[in-house]
Scaffold this active site. Structure first.
Site, PDB file in Angstrom:
ATOM      1  CG  ASP A 321      -2.152   0.995   1.049  1.00  0.00           C
ATOM      2  OD1 ASP A 321      -2.163   2.078   0.065  1.00  0.00           O
ATOM      3  OD2 ASP A 321      -3.106   0.730   1.848  1.00  0.00           O
TER       4      ASP A 321
HETATM    5  C1  BGC Z   1      -4.907   3.411   0.096  1.00  0.00           C
HETATM    6  C2  BGC Z   1      -5.015   2.548  -0.920  1.00  0.00           C
HETATM    7  C3  BGC Z   1      -4.877   3.210  -2.359  1.00  0.00           C
HETATM    8  C4  BGC Z   1      -3.383   3.981  -2.398  1.00  0.00           C
HETATM    9  C5  BGC Z   1      -3.259   4.696  -3.617  1.00  0.00           C
HETATM   10  C6  BGC Z   1      -3.342   4.460  -0.010  1.00  0.00           C
HETATM   11  O1  BGC Z   1      -3.678   5.564   1.064  1.00  0.00           O
HETATM   12  O2  BGC Z   1      -4.808   2.762   1.246  1.00  0.00           O
HETATM   13  O3  BGC Z   1      -6.232   1.962  -1.060  1.00  0.00           O
HETATM   14  O4  BGC Z   1      -4.916   2.331  -3.254  1.00  0.00           O
HETATM   15  O5  BGC Z   1      -3.440   4.972  -1.252  1.00  0.00           O
HETATM   16  O6  BGC Z   1      -4.234   5.711  -3.698  1.00  0.00           O
END
Ligand code: BGC
Length: 805
Positions: A321
């Site tokens: 993530d």
């Molecule tokens: C989130 C993810 C997301 C990623 C990219 C993170 O803060 O937890 O779900 O895909 O950001 O935007």
């Protein structure tokens, strides 16, 4: 005096100068290390020649005038990836293990291939003719910027219904269709991988991101998730199933340590992901921020290699993530192949670990090979010429249809469908300002969103003017609060929740004479970065309770009906007020066509067939998880995502923030309510229809390790409708602690005419009945009798039969 003034002015100028230098240096550092971490020459795609050799035409990607194995699309991905790997330098390999920063995804980095609003990349390798792979959010639709500087053309995407609503359809074929439409937008806008779907379990109703996830049950999560992945990936683009794993709270999401038993971990939190991997083999999986039993998910060899790959056979790549985890070499060793969005510090850490031998070339090659396979398999490699023009109209129609299929009718005392009532009085801010989806990265930039008011008008209803004026007056005095936050960050820090109308009996009295029926809409919004709280969120606020009470009293006194529409992304309390209105429709957040979808149900055009994918409890504390959940919530901290926070000493750790004990074990959702024999407001699997169904016969066969269950269902009511058949299995005589029953399969009928019957057939593998035996660290199938129930909800069992192994 003059001298003192001079000194003060000089000090002021010096401080100002220093501040400017610090700000510029910080901006430079932030840009070059975090936002745009890679300095590379531009992708050299266009100068690549096509060569024909012995009747085979290939693109000479490395410009050596020869056909290399990796350039030969007739060969297997494994052979091609190995050849490509053998031509790469160590530096190139290390570069590939991390993205090149947020900017690159947006096409603002060194490679100009990005898409505005995308959030990450797999870096290109220009020397070998390998393009950048573009990653963007999910999961309710593709999230990219809708407009671009100096262009009139727009790039809107469809806001499909939220994940929870799709799970409420219990219709895998429909979800696959939604996935196919979503994936088509991914492809046609030049993105390669969409960051979704989300498959975490609704452990507590308060998790701020529940709307992105499907259910409190792993089988429903897994089946719906697999359908979504298969639909999206049928376009030749990838998914990233997230957040793997046990990411069930947003409070301190980057550092929270989940303390969970191995049995609950396997049977509840991993199981949905396992079903998705086995049934859909997604291109990628996104590891979660949190730790599990002391180790960051992205650094856990046990989770990412032993379980995901060795036990389940996952073949794709795992990415972090965004900014997740702390130790890049440990992440690669664990099997987390790609660090997103990629920062310079990670590159340095990987490089130095490779130099010292702490990170072996074999581990690097394993991850690089997986990434290369994804690239070689992508439509980008085929030079797919995307149109930037997906069929948004067709997708809007599908959104409307799928949203109405996932809305759940919770109560209907003869109020619905509306018959002859034309003038509708709308109360509640969200009636006019309907919520299409949740906030944060799961939000979508759609071209329009249909409010309930508009939807009803489109269906030919008249909106009561007096009620409308009451709302307009309310909006006028709260003008600022009705301004939507601009951009993801603003929405994340402060989800849009306009204040509710305060209605007196006198106000409602002005409306009742001219209206035929009233609708009160209760709205909720939440999202990434924060959890919900009990007061004024799970519980209705005093104003909302008053609104329902006042409207019901006035309308009922005049012999008119009141409907409540819940435009929410997560569970709220219903028990204390559900007796008051005549009907309750759980509309969820239905995407951009939400208002039309609700109208389709209210008017009777669509007969509701949605079912709850979770329990609606009497009280929050009834949930097993409420004993260990951050009930106070916490504001989102952006800096904590980027900081390399040191582990705190044990005595400073805060319960439910730094660590959360999953003491309820496997007793999540209905498993808990059934075990404790607790009354609930609405049970798991529940949902009403405008018609009735009878279950006439259940036939069970055990064939080669599978139990095949056929159920005959008949529409015995007055209108056509669809029924969901839910199969629960119990093991009354058992040597272990077991749930009273568990959902093991389900099926939805097609639209059955009145009097029509059909047979639905479902299959359960015998191994699905096994439990995780901590004594032997493996699955154990108890023998003896099992009882198979076919049911219309977890508390409405229609037919049961015992089988013995
Ligand atoms: C989130 C993810 C997301 C990623 C990219 C993170 O803060 O937890 O779900 O895909 O950001 O935007």
């Amino acid at each position: 005096m003059k001298k003192t003034l001079k000194i003060l002015v000089r000090v002021f100028i010096a401080v100002l100068g220093l501040t400017v230098v610090i700000v510029v240096a910080a901006a430079f550092y932030f840009n070059s290390n975090i936002i745009n971490s890679e300095k590379r020459s531009k992708y050299k795609g266009p100068d690549i020649k096509e060569i024909t050799d012995k009747d085979y035409t290939f693109r000479d990607l490395n410009r050596n005038d020869e056909l290399d194995i990796y350039e030969d699309a007739r060969l297997s991905l494994e052979e091609r990836a190995n050849d490509l790997l053998s031509q790469m330098t160590l530096e190139e390999k290390i570069s590939l293990l991390k993205g090149s920063g947020m900017k690159s995804g947006m096409g603002l980095g060194p490679s100009d291939e990005g898409v505005r609003g995308a959030v990450g990349t797999i870096v290109p390798i220009p020397r070998l003719g390998i393009p950048a792979i573009i990653l963007s959010d999910g999961p309710a639709g593709l999230r990219i910027n809708p407009t671009r500087k100096h262009e009139d053309k727009t790039y809107y995407c469809t806001a499909f219904p939220i994940g929870t609503l799709l799970a409420s359809t219990w219709n895998v074929d429909l979800v696959e269709k939604v996935g196919a439409a979503m994936g088509n937008e991914v492809l046609e806008y030049g993105v390669d991988v969409i960051l979704g779907p989300g498959a975490n379990i609704h452990r507590s109703p308060l998790c701020g991101r529940n709307f992105e996830y499907y259910s409190e049950d792993p089988v429903l999560t897994g089946e719906i998730g697999a359908a979504m992945v298969n639909g999206i990936e049928s376009n030749g683009v990838g998914t990233s199933v997230k957040h793997f794993v046990a990411n069930n709270q947003e409070t301190n999401r980057n550092f929270n340590d989940v303390l969970v038993s191995e049995r609950a971990f396997r049977e509840i939190y991993l199981r949905g992901f396992e079903i998705i991997v086995k049934k859909a083999q997604p291109w990628t999986i996104m590891s979660s921020y949190n730790k599990v039993n002391g180790t960051y998910a992205s650094e856990s060899h046990y989770i990412l290699t032993d379980i995901l790959r060795n036990d389940w056979g996952f073949e794709g790549i795992v990415m972090t993530d965004w900014f997740g985890g702390k130790n890049p070499p440990a992440q690669i060793q664990a099997g987390n192949d790609l660090l997103e969005p990629g920062i310079k510090k990670q590159h340095k850490a990987l490089k130095s670990a490779a130099q010292t031998g702490e990170l072996s070339e074999e581990d690097i090659d394993t991850s690089v090979r997986r990434i290369l396979k994804l690239i070689l398999n992508s439509r980008k490699m085929e030079l797919y010429s995307y149109s930037n023009d997906p069929d948004l109209e067709a997708h809007a129609e599908l959104t409307r249809q799928s949203a109405s299929e996932g809305m759940v009718l919770l109560k209907n005392d003869g109020a619905l469908p509306l018959k002859g009532q034309n003038n509708i009085a709308l109360f509640g801010s969200t009636s006019y300002d309907f919520i299409a989806g949740g906030t944060g990265s799961g939000d979508v930039n759609e071209a329009y969103s249909v409010s309930l008011e508009e939807g009803l008008k489109n269906a030919g209803f008249e909106i009561n003017e007096t009620a409308r004026k009451l709302f307009e007056a309310h909006r006028a005095v709260n003008e600022e609060a009705f301004e939507k936050p601009k951009g993801t960050l603003a929405a994340m820090m402060q989800p849009y929740t306009p204040p509710e109308m305060i209605l007196s009996a006198e106000h409602v009295g002005q409306v009742v004479g001219t209206a035929d029926v009233a609708i009160v809409t209760i709205g909720r919004n939440s999202g990434e970065g924060g959890d919900r709280v009990e007061k004024d969120d799970f519980l209705l606020s005093a104003d909302e309770q008053e609104m329902i009470k006042t409207v019901c009293q006035s309308f009922h006194a005049a012999g008119k009906k009141v409907l409540v529409v819940m435009n929410i992304g997560g569970v709220i309390e219903t028990a204390s007020w559900k007796e008051e209105p005549d009907a309750i429709l759980l509309a969820w957040q239905g995407g951009q066509e939400g208002g039309n979808s609700v109208s389709d149900i209210l008017s009777g055009k669509v007969n509701p067939s949605g079912r709850l994918p979770m329990t609606f409890p009497l009280a929050l504390e009834d949930h097993g998880s409420s004993a260990n959940f951050p009930m106070e919530g916490a504001p989102m901290s952006l800096m904590s995502m980027l900081s390399n926070k040191k582990d705190k000493p044990a005595e400073e750790l805060i319960e439910n923030v730094d660590y959360t004990k999953y003491d309820e074990g496997i007793y999540v959702g209905y498993r808990h309510f059934d075990k404790k024999n607790l009354e609930v407001s609405y049970p798991f699997g529940f949902g009403l229809s405008y018609t009735e169904f009878s279950y006439n016969m259940m036939d069970i066969k055990v064939i080669e390790g599978n139990i095949e269950i056929s159920v005959q269902v008949e529409n015995t009511g007055m209108v056509p409708g669809k029924e969901v058949v839910e199969i629960y299995v119990s093991k009354p005589v058992t040597e272990i602690d077991r749930s009273v029953q568990e959902l093991k399969a389900f099926a939805k009928t097609s639209l059955l005419n009145t009097g029509e019957s059909t047979e639905v057939t479902m299959r359960i593998s015998l191994s699905d009945l096994a439990y995780w035996n901590e004594g032997i660290s493996g699955w154990t199938l108890e023998d003896g009798p099992y009882v198979i129930h076919s049911a219309s909800s977890s508390r409405d069992i229609r037919l049961s039969e015992e089988i013995i192994f």
